[in-house]
Scaffold this motif. Structure first.
Motif, PDB file in Angstrom:
ATOM      1  N   ASN A  23      35.431  41.364  45.982  1.00 56.12           N
ATOM      2  CA  ASN A  23      34.461  40.268  46.006  1.00 56.12           C
ATOM      3  C   ASN A  23      34.113  39.770  44.617  1.00 56.12           C
ATOM      4  N   ASP A  24      34.133  40.649  43.616  1.00 55.96           N
ATOM      5  CA  ASP A  24      33.847  40.205  42.250  1.00 55.96           C
ATOM      6  C   ASP A  24      34.915  39.229  41.764  1.00 55.96           C
ATOM      7  N   LEU A  25      36.173  39.537  42.075  1.00 55.94           N
ATOM      8  CA  LEU A  25      37.250  38.617  41.696  1.00 55.94           C
ATOM      9  C   LEU A  25      37.102  37.290  42.423  1.00 55.94           C
ATOM     10  N   ARG A  26      36.739  37.337  43.691  1.00 56.44           N
ATOM     11  CA  ARG A  26      36.543  36.103  44.456  1.00 56.44           C
ATOM     12  C   ARG A  26      35.458  35.249  43.825  1.00 56.44           C
ATOM     13  N   ARG A  27      34.363  35.867  43.435  1.00 58.55           N
ATOM     14  CA  ARG A  27      33.246  35.114  42.869  1.00 58.55           C
ATOM     15  C   ARG A  27      33.612  34.505  41.521  1.00 58.55           C
ATOM     16  N   VAL A  28      34.348  35.243  40.713  1.00 61.89           N
ATOM     17  CA  VAL A  28      34.760  34.704  39.415  1.00 61.89           C
ATOM     18  C   VAL A  28      35.730  33.543  39.594  1.00 61.89           C
ATOM     19  N   TRP A  29      36.700  33.709  40.487  1.00 53.86           N
ATOM     20  CA  TRP A  29      37.669  32.634  40.776  1.00 53.86           C
ATOM     21  C   TRP A  29      36.938  31.368  41.208  1.00 53.86           C
ATOM     22  N   ASN A  30      36.014  31.521  42.151  1.00 48.63           N
ATOM     23  CA  ASN A  30      35.291  30.365  42.675  1.00 48.63           C
ATOM     24  C   ASN A  30      34.390  29.731  41.623  1.00 48.63           C
ATOM     25  N   ALA A  31      33.722  30.557  40.826  1.00 48.02           N
ATOM     26  CA  ALA A  31      32.856  30.031  39.774  1.00 48.02           C
ATOM     27  C   ALA A  31      33.674  29.237  38.759  1.00 48.02           C
TER      28      ALA A  31
ATOM     29  N   ASP B 138      33.661  47.306  44.213  1.00 48.17           N
ATOM     30  CA  ASP B 138      34.374  46.196  43.580  1.00 48.17           C
ATOM     31  C   ASP B 138      34.496  46.355  42.068  1.00 48.17           C
ATOM     32  N   ARG B 139      33.372  46.607  41.403  1.00 51.32           N
ATOM     33  CA  ARG B 139      33.458  46.684  39.949  1.00 51.32           C
ATOM     34  C   ARG B 139      34.221  47.917  39.497  1.00 51.32           C
ATOM     35  N   TYR B 140      34.186  49.002  40.293  1.00 46.69           N
ATOM     36  CA  TYR B 140      34.938  50.204  39.951  1.00 46.69           C
ATOM     37  C   TYR B 140      36.442  49.944  40.044  1.00 46.69           C
ATOM     38  N   GLN B 141      36.850  49.179  41.046  1.00 45.47           N
ATOM     39  CA  GLN B 141      38.264  48.805  41.166  1.00 45.47           C
ATOM     40  C   GLN B 141      38.735  48.072  39.912  1.00 45.47           C
ATOM     41  N   ILE B 142      37.882  47.224  39.384  1.00 41.73           N
ATOM     42  CA  ILE B 142      38.241  46.448  38.195  1.00 41.73           C
ATOM     43  C   ILE B 142      38.312  47.357  36.979  1.00 41.73           C
ATOM     44  N   TRP B 143      37.344  48.247  36.808  1.00 41.79           N
ATOM     45  CA  TRP B 143      37.367  49.175  35.675  1.00 41.79           C
ATOM     46  C   TRP B 143      38.600  50.071  35.708  1.00 41.79           C
TER      47      TRP B 143
ATOM     48  N   ILE C 276      45.161  37.331  42.883  1.00 33.76           N
ATOM     49  CA  ILE C 276      44.374  36.170  43.303  1.00 33.76           C
ATOM     50  C   ILE C 276      43.614  36.547  44.569  1.00 33.76           C
ATOM     51  N   PRO C 277      42.347  36.175  44.676  1.00 34.85           N
ATOM     52  CA  PRO C 277      41.553  36.557  45.852  1.00 34.85           C
ATOM     53  C   PRO C 277      42.164  36.063  47.159  1.00 34.85           C
ATOM     54  N   GLU C 278      42.004  36.869  48.197  1.00 34.10           N
ATOM     55  CA  GLU C 278      42.561  36.538  49.513  1.00 34.10           C
ATOM     56  C   GLU C 278      42.080  35.177  50.009  1.00 34.10           C
ATOM     57  N   GLU C 279      40.810  34.883  49.764  1.00 34.63           N
ATOM     58  CA  GLU C 279      40.251  33.620  50.234  1.00 34.63           C
ATOM     59  C   GLU C 279      40.998  32.434  49.638  1.00 34.63           C
ATOM     60  N   ALA C 280      41.330  32.531  48.364  1.00 36.44           N
ATOM     61  CA  ALA C 280      42.071  31.454  47.718  1.00 36.44           C
ATOM     62  C   ALA C 280      43.493  31.354  48.267  1.00 36.44           C
ATOM     63  N   ILE C 281      44.096  32.493  48.522  1.00 32.89           N
ATOM     64  CA  ILE C 281      45.447  32.512  49.112  1.00 32.89           C
ATOM     65  C   ILE C 281      45.428  31.812  50.469  1.00 32.89           C
ATOM     66  N   THR C 282      44.461  32.178  51.297  1.00 31.24           N
ATOM     67  CA  THR C 282      44.365  31.604  52.646  1.00 31.24           C
ATOM     68  C   THR C 282      44.145  30.105  52.583  1.00 31.24           C
TER      69      THR C 282
END
Length: 606
Positions: free
Chosen positions: A97-105, A83-88, A587-593
């Motif tokens: 999952n990192d994006l999902r956690r940031v969005w939710n936080a 996850d973090r490598y994808q972002i870098w 945008i994270p998939e969870e938020a889209i759904t």
């Protein structure tokens, strides 16, 4: 917890992990009218907004890890698909999952801010006959608005246009919101803070000082987000834009930096190292440089775990400081951009680490792994234990007064050119960086040289902010709003190549740098480098250790080390639009759904 999940009842809780400030109690009532009817419970209600700071989404992701890569920090995102490598590597998927956690936080904090804002503004306590109660409630309201503004600032940097949730969740509200233009959101949160800052309290008047949001921080955030609103941003068609009213926001930045400088000016502490050593010593002075720092308790916070000087620990280690890594290295081009007399360089950039024997030695990887030296678990007064790792309790600085002063210089220059006012603000920051007997040349002479044009002064601000804030992980956001992200990445890669070439050929602008450095630990236990800035043929005696330095930037197989060629490739010419950095993530998939069709990852070539 998704922003768009219908919540039948809201439990207001506070963050037990914050150092001394946030009490480990929670409110077991859903009656917001009661919660915000008195100061003590209202305090706990506002504490809920701080909760996401204690989550991994902030303490290791948003605060530092997700802010690479820039011209002053780097990490190799291409070596893994994690996850973090994808972002870098700017290749994050909507399943990240990192994006999902940031969005939710972010939306959890925004939800609790909305609850607090509506509870305080709609309650009777803010109109009480008791002056102290009114003062406290107004300050709590300011905290809520400022924290909400922070999270929206981050959301718009990372996701572009996002849902603009401004109401507390209650029956009858619309929970499935579409994206709102990021400029509308930023304009709103700036106006919100402007409306409340005058009724907030200074850090020195608060029980927890700079470990809670205060008036100084709010004034600084008005300026910081105004520069974000007035800066460049990425559009869904992958072009950069800047609104026609951008100078209005530079004016706001100028006005509100000056407001803080006039109302609550303070001298920058002369000891630059101590500013950050304070974090590791759990010292939080008011009326100093740091305006607000996220307060982590022992057992929380990842400063000194994934950022800072490396410490090798573990159950068999000879010391009790535990283990701390450094996920984000400093490129040598940044180290060698400093004036050699600049005090900030050796505070910000560390060549050393602590091994399992508790001894100082050169960092793993040498020149390719220079550490962010402002923090380390090794600086803790009380060793946390040989097997400890995360949860150092070291606070994370969110905004410093030096930042306010440089924002003032930048805004004044953009509006009026390099006036005496702009020059003096730049000088104020540089004076701390050099010894007083060097000020005539390094401060006055330097500022005079860079003040011949608005463009030259702007470039000097770009440089100064790099030297002042290295390792504090705000550079990414500056490059975004300046619109020069790709340009600075290309410049970094070309300079790294030139540095590697000079080591082999002995020619070029970096020919003066050492092929090898010589280092040792002196009698006082300090790590010492004999020749960081020049070649030395032979050390004075055999107490020195030799380490390949600029020669380590290339080899016979790859010519340039792979990280030089690959770390920034998607920031320069291999992303969807060459010359444009696609820093916006899906945008994270969870938020889209959960949005029931109102959100989609359209645009940005996702």
């Amino acid at each position: 917890m998704q922003f768009n999940v219908i919540l039948g009842a809201i439990a207001l809780c506070c963050l037990a992990s914050c150092q001394d400030f946030l009490e480990p109690e929670s409110i077991s009532t859903f009656d917001t009218e009661y919660v915000f009817s008195n100061v003590d419970d209202a305090r706990k209600g506002v504490n809920a907004i701080y909760v996401p700071f204690g989550d991994d989404a902030f303490r290791s992701r948003l605060s530092n890890n997700m802010a690479a890569n820039t011209d002053i920090e780097r990490q190799s995102g291409w070596t893994s698909s994690g996850d973090r490598y994808q972002i870098w590597d700017l290749q994050a998927l909507s399943s990240n999952n990192d994006l999902r956690r940031v969005w939710n936080a972010a939306y959890q904090a925004i939800r609790d801010a909305n609850i607090a804002i509506e509870g305080i503004e709609g309650g009777e306590a803010i109109n009480s006959a008791d002056v102290a109660t009114v003062r406290t409630m107004n300050h709590l309201l300011g905290e809520a608005y400022t924290l909400r503004a922070y999270w929206y600032s981050m959301l718009t940097y990372y996701f572009g246009d996002v849902p603009n949730v401004r109401q507390a969740p209650k029956a009858g509200n619309e929970f499935f919101l579409e994206r709102t233009n990021r400029n509308e959101i930023l304009s709103q949160v700036i106006e919100d803070m402007i409306a409340v800052e005058g009724n907030m309290m200074w850090a020195e008047d608060l029980p927890y000082g700079i470990e809670q949001v205060n008036r100084e921080f709010t004034l600084g955030m008005i300026a910081r987000i105004a520069l974000q609103r007035g800066g460049y941003y990425l559009q869904p068609d992958l072009t950069q834009a800047r609104e026609g009213d951008y100078l209005d926001y530079y004016q706001i930045a100028k006005d509100y930096t000056e407001r803080l400088m006039n109302l609550k000016d303070r001298e920058l502490p002369r000891d630059f190292r101590q500013v950050f050593l304070n974090n590791s010593k759990f010292i939080s002075p008011t009326n100093s440089d740091v305006l607000f720092e996220v307060p982590f308790a022992i057992g929380n916070g990842d400063v000194g775990w994934n950022i800072g000087i490396r410490v090798d620990g573990g159950a068999t280690a000879a010391h009790n400081y535990g283990s701390g890594n450094n996920y984000l290295a400093i490129p040598p081009t940044y180290y060698y951009s400093f004036d050699t007399a600049d005090i900030r360089r050796d505070v910000t950039c560390a060549f050393w680490k602590i091994n399992v024997d508790g001894e100082v030695e050169i960092t793993n990887g040498g020149i390719t792994n220079i550490a962010q030296g402002k923090w380390s678990r090794w600086f803790l007064d009380n060793p946390p234990g040989a097997s400890t790792a995360k949860g150092t309790g070291i606070n994370w600085p969110m905004l410093r007064y030096a930042d306010v002063i440089l924002m003032h210089a930048e805004a004044e220059n953009e509006l009026n050119g390099p006036t005496g006012l702009a020059q003096e603000s730049l000088k104020r920051v540089r004076r701390r960086a050099f010894r007083e007997n060097e000020w005539n040349d390094k401060v006055d002479g330097y500022v005079s040289t860079v003040s011949t044009s608005k463009e030259d002064f702007f470039e000097a601000i770009v440089d100064e902010r790099a030297w002042e804030f290295g390792g504090e992980m705000i550079r990414k956001f500056e490059l975004i709003r300046w619109g020069n992200y790709s340009e600075k990445m290309e410049e970094t890669v070309e300079n790294l190549k030139a540095m590697a070439d000079a080591a082999v050929t002995g020619t070029g602008k970096y020919a003066y740098l050492p092929d090898y450095i010589y280092w040792k630990v002196d009698e006082s236990g300090d790590f010492v480098v004999l020749n960081p800035d020049s070649e030395v043929a032979v050390p004075p005696d055999d107490s020195w250790n030799r380490e390949a330095w600029t020669l380590a930037l290339s080899d016979e197989i790859t010519v340039y080390d792979e990280w030089i060629l690959k770390d920034w490739r998607n920031y320069i010419d291999e992303g969807p639009r060459p010359g444009i950095v696609r820093y916006v993530f899906p945008i994270p998939e969870e938020a889209i759904t959960n949005s029931q069709g109102t959100l989609a990852n359209d645009g940005y070539e996702f």
